[in-house]
Design a protein around this motif. Structure first.
Motif, PDB file in Angstrom:
ATOM      1  N   TYR A 136       0.746  -1.595  -0.194  1.00 22.24           N
ATOM      2  CA  TYR A 136       0.150   0.025  -0.496  1.00 22.24           C
ATOM      3  C   TYR A 136       0.994   1.606   0.179  1.00 22.24           C
ATOM      4  O   TYR A 136       0.575   2.136   0.274  1.00 22.24           O
ATOM      5  N   VAL A 137       2.102   1.391  -0.591  1.00 22.52           N
ATOM      6  CA  VAL A 137       2.802   2.402  -0.384  1.00 22.52           C
ATOM      7  C   VAL A 137       2.498   3.547  -2.253  1.00 22.52           C
ATOM      8  O   VAL A 137       1.809   2.511  -2.635  1.00 22.52           O
ATOM      9  N   VAL A 138       2.305   4.419  -1.743  1.00 25.16           N
ATOM     10  CA  VAL A 138       1.540   5.237  -3.065  1.00 25.16           C
ATOM     11  C   VAL A 138       2.278   5.006  -4.157  1.00 25.16           C
ATOM     12  O   VAL A 138       1.924   6.065  -4.749  1.00 25.16           O
ATOM     13  N   GLU A 139       3.429   5.086  -3.988  1.00 23.21           N
ATOM     14  CA  GLU A 139       4.026   5.870  -5.124  1.00 23.21           C
ATOM     15  C   GLU A 139       5.145   4.079  -5.639  1.00 23.21           C
ATOM     16  O   GLU A 139       6.144   4.058  -5.372  1.00 23.21           O
ATOM     17  N   PRO A 140       4.164   2.949  -5.611  1.00 27.02           N
ATOM     18  CA  PRO A 140       3.747   1.430  -5.753  1.00 27.02           C
ATOM     19  C   PRO A 140       5.280   1.251  -7.254  1.00 27.02           C
ATOM     20  O   PRO A 140       5.201   1.729  -8.333  1.00 27.02           O
ATOM     21  N   ASN A 141       6.211   0.221  -6.910  1.00 28.78           N
ATOM     22  CA  ASN A 141       6.519  -0.363  -8.242  1.00 28.78           C
ATOM     23  C   ASN A 141       5.956  -1.584  -9.181  1.00 28.78           C
ATOM     24  O   ASN A 141       5.791  -2.681  -8.452  1.00 28.78           O
ATOM     25  N   VAL A 171       1.784   7.824   9.672  1.00 31.63           N
ATOM     26  CA  VAL A 171       1.303   7.711   8.166  1.00 31.63           C
ATOM     27  C   VAL A 171       2.313   7.807   7.498  1.00 31.63           C
ATOM     28  O   VAL A 171       2.070   7.302   5.967  1.00 31.63           O
ATOM     29  N   GLY A 172       3.682   7.200   7.492  1.00 32.48           N
ATOM     30  CA  GLY A 172       4.743   6.801   7.211  1.00 32.48           C
ATOM     31  C   GLY A 172       5.867   6.861   7.852  1.00 32.48           C
ATOM     32  O   GLY A 172       5.430   7.335   8.066  1.00 32.48           O
ATOM     33  N   PRO A 173       6.694   6.095   7.296  1.00 35.92           N
ATOM     34  CA  PRO A 173       8.412   6.305   8.643  1.00 35.92           C
ATOM     35  C   PRO A 173       9.023   7.802   7.562  1.00 35.92           C
ATOM     36  O   PRO A 173       8.255   8.291   7.602  1.00 35.92           O
ATOM     37  N   GLY A 174       9.138   8.298   8.725  1.00 38.96           N
ATOM     38  CA  GLY A 174       9.899   9.020   9.147  1.00 38.96           C
ATOM     39  C   GLY A 174       9.224  10.599   9.541  1.00 38.96           C
ATOM     40  O   GLY A 174       9.434  12.423   9.566  1.00 38.96           O
ATOM     41  N   ILE A 175       7.720  10.864   9.496  1.00 41.33           N
ATOM     42  CA  ILE A 175       6.385  11.505  10.026  1.00 41.33           C
ATOM     43  C   ILE A 175       6.635  11.811  11.111  1.00 41.33           C
ATOM     44  O   ILE A 175       6.617  13.456  11.587  1.00 41.33           O
ATOM     45  N   TRP A 176       6.864  10.982  12.059  1.00 42.08           N
ATOM     46  CA  TRP A 176       7.004  11.302  13.245  1.00 42.08           C
ATOM     47  C   TRP A 176       8.148  11.925  13.822  1.00 42.08           C
ATOM     48  O   TRP A 176       9.122  10.592  13.233  1.00 42.08           O
ATOM     49  N   ASN A 177       8.306  12.363  14.502  1.00 40.15           N
ATOM     50  CA  ASN A 177       9.777  13.193  14.955  1.00 40.15           C
ATOM     51  C   ASN A 177       9.912  14.294  16.131  1.00 40.15           C
ATOM     52  O   ASN A 177       8.768  13.444  16.747  1.00 40.15           O
ATOM     53  N   SER A 178      11.531  14.005  16.212  1.00 34.17           N
ATOM     54  CA  SER A 178      11.741  14.155  18.258  1.00 34.17           C
ATOM     55  C   SER A 178      11.344  15.493  18.444  1.00 34.17           C
ATOM     56  O   SER A 178      10.104  15.991  19.189  1.00 34.17           O
ATOM     57  N   TRP A 179      11.289  16.434  16.939  1.00 40.15           N
ATOM     58  CA  TRP A 179       9.932  18.056  17.041  1.00 40.15           C
ATOM     59  C   TRP A 179       8.858  17.738  17.215  1.00 40.15           C
ATOM     60  O   TRP A 179       8.319  18.283  18.486  1.00 40.15           O
ATOM     61  N   LYS A 180       8.368  16.848  16.784  1.00 39.52           N
ATOM     62  CA  LYS A 180       6.925  16.867  17.315  1.00 39.52           C
ATOM     63  C   LYS A 180       6.458  16.181  18.696  1.00 39.52           C
ATOM     64  O   LYS A 180       5.687  16.328  19.104  1.00 39.52           O
TER      65      LYS A 180
END
Length: 924
Positions: free
Chosen positions: A233-238, A627-636
């Protein structure tokens, strides 16, 4: 391989290529000439035939844009005929051999996808050249000549040249070679030699290696999935190699062929690995995916298999998808794509599990304990064996459709897998779930138990979805099944995002994410409405794709659906409120100034109770994280944690004005502790910093600022720039201290962008003696902090040069390329919003626009030219969309009360957002 199967027939073959006519033209070209001298003319004839054939096939694809099998067979037929003409030309004209020896024989075998008869316009042409013995000189000459012709035609050729013995030896030891030969198809040359190769492959390579082949292919598949993101279900699939793509279908065929020697996918039904219905699903998915791949190759003019954002819109258009209310054409196309990918996943699960059972049965029959029966136990009428739960009879679900929910609930509660044959039955019988089942209290209670399961609800809900039961039982969820959002922010389809969010909630509750989510791990133990939280997580995006505000529409869905699930009136209202306001906390934390008391007042006024705050914070965290990898971070994490603490404090203590003084005093104490023996700096600078500064900044940043300011003051430095890695928010902290003057902010912002940085937050302060103390949190375009000394120095130098007037910011920023060129495929219509109620002292201006390198600089410059003073700026990216929020006053410290004044500012900001886009386009 290895049946003398011709390329599948296509209609009106001669319109694609007329081999006899082409061969006659080649013969005429070389008639009476030396073959080498005639080569340019022959090549031109072949090139013309190839071009004409491609044009005809392209026209057919445009007329029948979803006919994947027909298109790929057509391209295969075209290459077949060219190679046959070429072969005959080479062996008759270029290297004639009137009396060949027994070793001077050559068989051409199409292998891989070419052998299977499936070629996209720019697929590789994979050929195996087989000789009886180690390649004789004449065969080498013929092979070399053929390859040079094919290369000169611009074809990408994968080739091997082996004797029969070499073929057998290398196929035994190499999985890739074995797989390629498995797809082998007679192309041209010596047919008897081809038959010998086929016989030896099946008699000397395959026997005894079946289990090893299956294990290696599955390991290869798993590794490929990991490389591609491990989700269908990745939004830019191969389309070819991604999970749920063509390679997964091909793997099924390879395994079935290797173990059962089937010659077509249709025969997988005969050997019991597919039902007839599943085979039709196989063919539909394969046909669609092949068509998509052909369009990708046609659009790009190369072997492109990634369905990227820039290509999705054009493929959707070519395949005749149209806009519908709530969903545009590309979203409808991608939803259909993901439904096919899901079908591929379903087929893979059933197929491989059957194969596993089949191989286990063989082992049992050969084993010493073959007569011993499996240990089968009973669980509420179901059979449980080897960690799998199964229906005892074929009509089990038909006799009581509620069991379609019950079996998944039992699987979750007891940590069981569902037997593949039972999954097949569930998929077949899912259509039995109709109104009476949906309204049945027992069915809804079972579903609620599954959703709120304490073992692994995520995995089992995914099984429920893949079986088609989820969407049938909850039609509102079925509407978002496989639905994507055409943007760069969301990584998964709506249903996958939702199921992942439920899984994250369960992981937090089990204490498995304490390091990532310490606050949430504590908060979830305090909530009083556990099932409300899980239902709200399930429903928070339920109304996406309907047009309108999905939060408002989703709240309405919740009011209707929750009573059906068995929630009481209070629980229903709480779920509805959470769905309605599930974006409130993130919007407040990321786009508002948390040091402004009015921000907390407004947030608390909406949330009202501590229980709501706890539930909303948990829902917000899993929503962002899923939402996906890399969206959550320590800033948020820090901003949400700060908002939670401030709101909780306000709820406990109320809005007492004396709390402001207490908060400042308490923060000064904590800063003094951090400064240690340098704590006297606080007293020394007491007359410089007002209470607003002490409330706005975290104590660790204040401690840094105090030391920095004292050092600059000691040496009478008019401009002091300091930067360091700031792990608390996963960013680089940049502090600029200098004489305050108009335009300082936009110049600093432009310099940071020019140095390759993205500003994620900014706080602007002016001391009582007219010094600016501006703090910026900066990341690189990939969302990572600058850590290396050279990167830090580059940031500092850029700011210094910009403030000294050594850099012309506007032209330099215009030349800078966009870090994420995919954003060029999206256009966010610039919008400006004013809010005079969000703060007691400031007008809050929010600008939505396409994210561009020069955007913040442009907006800040527009505000400067409009004679506004920026107090703080908050920058948030949602994929291609940037939301920049500014707290401003006029030069006299007043809000923008006049409508005419706000209108002029809005026009300036809209122009600035538009210019940022134009600058990037010119640079591109």
């Amino acid at each position: 391989m290895w049946e003398s199967v011709n390329t599948p027939r296509i209609s009106n073959q001669r319109a694609v290529i007329d081999r006899r006519k082409l061969a006659a033209a080649v013969a005429e070209a070389v008639s009476g000439k030396d073959a080498q001298k005639a080569r340019p003319q022959v090549l031109e004839l072949l090139r013309g035939a190839l071009q004409a054939g491609r044009e005809e096939l392209g026209r057919r694809l445009a007329e029948k844009p979803s006919a994947g099998h027909e298109a790929t067979h057509g391209y295969c037929f075209l290459i077949d005929q060219l190679i046959r003409v070429l072969h005959d030309h080479v062996v008759h004209d270029v290297y004639p051999n009137a009396n060949p020896s027994t070793g001077e024989k050559l068989a051409l075998i199409a292998v891989g996808g070419y052998g299977r008869g499936e070629m996209a316009p720019h697929s590789d042409v994979d050929i195996a050249f087989i000789t009886p013995i180690k390649t004789p000189a004449w065969c080498e000459q013929v092979i070399e000549a053929l390859l040079y012709f094919l290369w000169d035609l611009g074809l990408h050729v994968g080739h091997s040249s082996r004797s029969l013995d070499e073929m057998v030896r290398m196929a035994r030891g190499d999985l890739t070679i074995r797989t390629a030969l498995l797809e082998g198809r007679y192309l041209w040359g010596d047919q008897d030699l081809y038959k010998d190769a086929s016989r030896r492959f099946w008699s000397e390579v395959v026997p005894g290696s079946e289990a090893q082949f299956v294990a290696e292919k599955l390991e290869e598949r798993n590794n490929r999935h990991k490389r591609m993101g491990d989700s269908r279900y990745v939004v830019e699939p191969n389309v070819k190699d991604g999970k749920g793509g063509l390679r997964d279908l091909q793997t099924l065929y390879w395994i079935g062929k290797y173990n059962h020697r089937v010659t077509s996918a249709a025969e997988l039904v005969d050997v019991g690995l597919f039902t007839q219905k599943e085979y039709r699903t196989f063919r539909r998915a394969e046909n669609f995916l092949l068509a998509v791949r052909c369009h990708l190759h046609t659009i790009t003019g190369r072997g492109e298999d990634r369905l990227t954002f820039d290509l999705q819109r054009e493929v959707a258009r070519r395949m005749n998808f149209a806009d519908r209310p709530g969903k545009n054409a590309v979203e409808r196309f991608m939803q259909f794509y993901f439904l096919q990918a899901r079908n591929v996943g379903n087929l893979t699960g059933v197929f491989l599990s059957h194969l596993e059972e089949e191989m286990a049965e063989r082992k049992r029959k050969r084993g010493l304990f073959s007569r011993r029966a499996r240990n089968v136990t009973r669980l509420k009428g179901y059979e449980v064996a080897d960690g799998r739960i199964s229906a005892p009879e074929d009509d089990w679900f038909q006799n009581d459709p509620i069991r379609l929910i019950e079996i998944f609930t039992l699987a979750e509660q007891h940590g069981l897998e569902i037997h593949p044959e039972t999954m097949r039955m569930a998929r077949r019988d899912a259509e039995l779930i109709k109104g009476p089942v949906r309204r049945d209290p027992r069915a809804n209670a079972l579903f609620l138990d599954l959703l709120c399961g304490r073992k692994d609800p995520e995995t089992v809900l995914r099984w429920l979805n893949e079986a088609g039961v989820f969407g049938r039982f909850m039609p509102d969820f079925g509407k978002v099944n496989a639905q994507m959002q055409f943007d760069m922010y969301h990584h998964y389809t709506v249903d996958e995002h939702t199921i992942r969010a439920v899984g994250l909630l369960a992981q937090i509750e089990r204490g498995e994410l304490t390091q990532d989510h310490p606050m949430a791990t504590q908060v979830i133990q305090k909530i009083a409405h556990r099932r409300v939280l899980y239902v709200a997580t399930l429903l928070h995006d339920i109304a996406k794709g309907r047009g309108g505000d999905h939060s408002v529409l989703g709240a309405e869905v919740a009011m209707k659906l929750c009573p059906r699930l068995g929630l009481n009136e209070d629980e229903t209202e709480l779920v509805s409120w959470l769905v309605r306001y599930h974006l409130l906390m993130s919007a407040t934390a990321f786009k508002r100034d948390l040091s402004d008391p009015k921000t907390i007042d407004d947030f608390v006024a909406e949330v009202q109770t501590l229980e709501r705050l706890r539930l909303l914070s948990l829902l917000t965290i899993v929503d962002i994280r899923a939402v996906g990898p890399g969206i959550w971070n320590s800033w948020k994490r820090q901003l949400l944690g700060e908002l939670y603490e401030l709101a909780e404090e306000r709820m406990r203590l109320g809005k007492a004005t004396h709390r402001r003084a207490q908060r400042v005093a308490a923060k000064k104490e904590r800063v003094a502790e951090l400064l240690g023996d340098k704590a006297s700096i606080i007293t020394d600078l007491e007359d410089r910093f007002d209470d607003a500064y002490w409330i706005a900044e975290p104590e660790d940043i204040i401690a840094r600022n105090q030391v920095h300011y004292a050092a600059a003051k000691a040496v009478e430095d008019k401009l002091s720039i300091y930067a360091e890695y700031y792990p608390a928010r996963g960013a680089t902290l940049v502090t600029v201290i200098g004489d305050d003057h108009p335009g300082l902010f936009f110049r600093i912002a432009g310099a940071i962008h020019l140095a390759g940085g993205n500003i994620i937050d900014a706080r602007i302060h002016t001391t009582r003696v007219g010094k600016a103390v501006d703090n910026f949190l900066v990341q690189n375009p990939l969302g990572q902090p600058f850590r290396e000394e050279s990167q830090i120095e580059r940031l500092q130098s850029a700011i210094k040069d910009a403030l000294a007037g050594k850099i012309e910011l506007v032209p330099q920023l215009a030349k800078r390329p966009l870090a994420r060129p995919r954003a060029d495929n999206f256009r966010v219509r610039p919008q400006v919003f004013f809010d005079n109620d969000a703060s007691e002292r400031f007008t809050v201006i929010e600008v939505n626009a396409t994210d561009r390198p020069a955007l913040l600089n442009r907006l800040a410059r527009a505000l400067f030219e409009a004679q506004l003073i920026i107090n703080s700026a908050h920058i948030t990216q949602y994929g291609e969309r940037a939301v920049d929020t500014f707290y401003v006053t006029d030069l006299f410290g007043h809000k923008l009360h006049k409508k005419e004044r706000r209108q002029k500012v809005e026009e300036a900001l809209l122009e600035a957002a538009g210019n940022a886009v134009e600058d990037s386009e010119k640079a591109a």
